[in-house]
Design a protein around this motif. Structure first.
Motif, PDB file in Angstrom:
ATOM      1  N   PRO A   5       1.039  -1.322   0.009  1.00 37.35           N
ATOM      2  CA  PRO A   5      -0.071   0.055   0.087  1.00 37.35           C
ATOM      3  C   PRO A   5       1.001   1.245   0.000  1.00 37.35           C
ATOM      4  N   ILE A   6       0.401   2.300  -0.737  1.00 41.53           N
ATOM      5  CA  ILE A   6       1.137   3.515  -0.681  1.00 41.53           C
ATOM      6  C   ILE A   6       0.255   4.460   0.014  1.00 41.53           C
ATOM      7  N   PHE A   7       0.737   5.364   0.808  1.00 43.14           N
ATOM      8  CA  PHE A   7       0.310   6.269   1.450  1.00 43.14           C
ATOM      9  C   PHE A   7       0.763   7.582   1.126  1.00 43.14           C
ATOM     10  N   VAL A   8      -0.323   8.423   0.592  1.00 36.57           N
ATOM     11  CA  VAL A   8      -0.185   9.994   0.184  1.00 36.57           C
ATOM     12  C   VAL A   8      -0.869  10.871   1.018  1.00 36.57           C
ATOM     13  N   ASP A   9      -0.062  11.575   1.634  1.00 37.77           N
ATOM     14  CA  ASP A   9      -0.510  12.623   2.570  1.00 37.77           C
ATOM     15  C   ASP A   9      -0.726  13.887   1.661  1.00 37.77           C
ATOM     16  N   ALA A  10      -1.834  14.099   1.389  1.00 33.73           N
ATOM     17  CA  ALA A  10      -2.368  15.195   0.386  1.00 33.73           C
ATOM     18  C   ALA A  10      -2.508  16.663   1.154  1.00 33.73           C
ATOM     19  N   ARG A  11      -2.351  16.526   2.527  1.00 35.34           N
ATOM     20  CA  ARG A  11      -2.422  17.827   3.301  1.00 35.34           C
ATOM     21  C   ARG A  11      -1.394  18.889   2.700  1.00 35.34           C
ATOM     22  N   ILE A  12      -1.712  20.035   3.243  1.00 39.61           N
ATOM     23  CA  ILE A  12      -0.795  21.186   2.823  1.00 39.61           C
ATOM     24  C   ILE A  12       0.197  21.389   4.033  1.00 39.61           C
ATOM     25  N   PRO A  13       1.439  21.075   3.697  1.00 35.57           N
ATOM     26  CA  PRO A  13       2.597  21.582   4.750  1.00 35.57           C
ATOM     27  C   PRO A  13       2.707  22.687   4.989  1.00 35.57           C
ATOM     28  N   VAL A  14       2.871  22.850   6.593  1.00 29.07           N
ATOM     29  CA  VAL A  14       3.151  24.337   7.116  1.00 29.07           C
ATOM     30  C   VAL A  14       4.602  24.209   7.499  1.00 29.07           C
ATOM     31  N   ILE A  15       5.289  25.069   6.916  1.00 28.39           N
ATOM     32  CA  ILE A  15       6.706  24.998   7.111  1.00 28.39           C
ATOM     33  C   ILE A  15       7.343  26.413   7.909  1.00 28.39           C
ATOM     34  N   PHE A  16       7.965  26.353   8.748  1.00 25.93           N
ATOM     35  CA  PHE A  16       8.737  27.306   9.571  1.00 25.93           C
ATOM     36  C   PHE A  16       9.849  27.797   8.793  1.00 25.93           C
ATOM     37  N   ALA A  17      10.082  28.681   8.093  1.00 25.09           N
ATOM     38  CA  ALA A  17      11.114  28.906   6.986  1.00 25.09           C
ATOM     39  C   ALA A  17      11.046  30.673   6.614  1.00 25.09           C
ATOM     40  N   PRO A  18      11.906  30.915   6.225  1.00 27.63           N
ATOM     41  CA  PRO A  18      12.053  32.427   5.993  1.00 27.63           C
ATOM     42  C   PRO A  18      10.932  32.605   4.496  1.00 27.63           C
TER      43      PRO A  18
END
Length: 121
Positions: A5-18
């Motif tokens: 099985p392949i799991f794809v996380d389609a949620r939008i990543p929230v990244i702490f970056a400049p």
């Protein structure tokens, strides 16, 4: 050979970056009046009000971060802003903690967003 099985996380990543690295497929979540780059979707949030925790029904059903990210998601879904694939956060230490808590504890946000790895830039 059995298929895995392949799991794809389609949620939008929230990244702490400049936010200065924001590109055409990014949105920006900014605390207060911190300057934001032009040409990308921007959502702003204010400080968390003291008192009860996130999603406390008696004080504020949604905190300022949840409200800002919800507005940003709706604007994306309606085509009001460019389609973005990740959200970069520009905030101070307390603001970053508020964003982390909101994404981890708010069920609606957790269905749309996930905390991303900063190393994935």
């Amino acid at each position: 050979m059995p298929s895995m099985p392949i799991f794809v996380d389609a949620r939008i990543p929230v990244i702490f970056a400049p936010v200065a690295i924001a590109g055409p497929e990014d949105a920006v979540l900014v605390e207060g009046e911190i300057p934001a780059p032009e040409g990308v979707p921007v959502a702003r949030f204010g400080p968390q009000r003291p008192g009860h925790g996130i999603a406390c029904a008696c004080c504020a059903p949604r905190g300022p971060v949840a409200t800002a990210l919800h507005r940003l998601f709706l604007a994306r879904a309606r085509g009001e802003v460019a389609m973005f694939r990740r959200v970069l956060v520009q905030a101070g230490p307390a603001g970053e903690a508020t964003v982390r808590d909101a994404v981890a504890q708010d069920a609606f946000l957790a269905g749309r967003y996930r905390l991303g790895a900063e190393s994935g830039l």
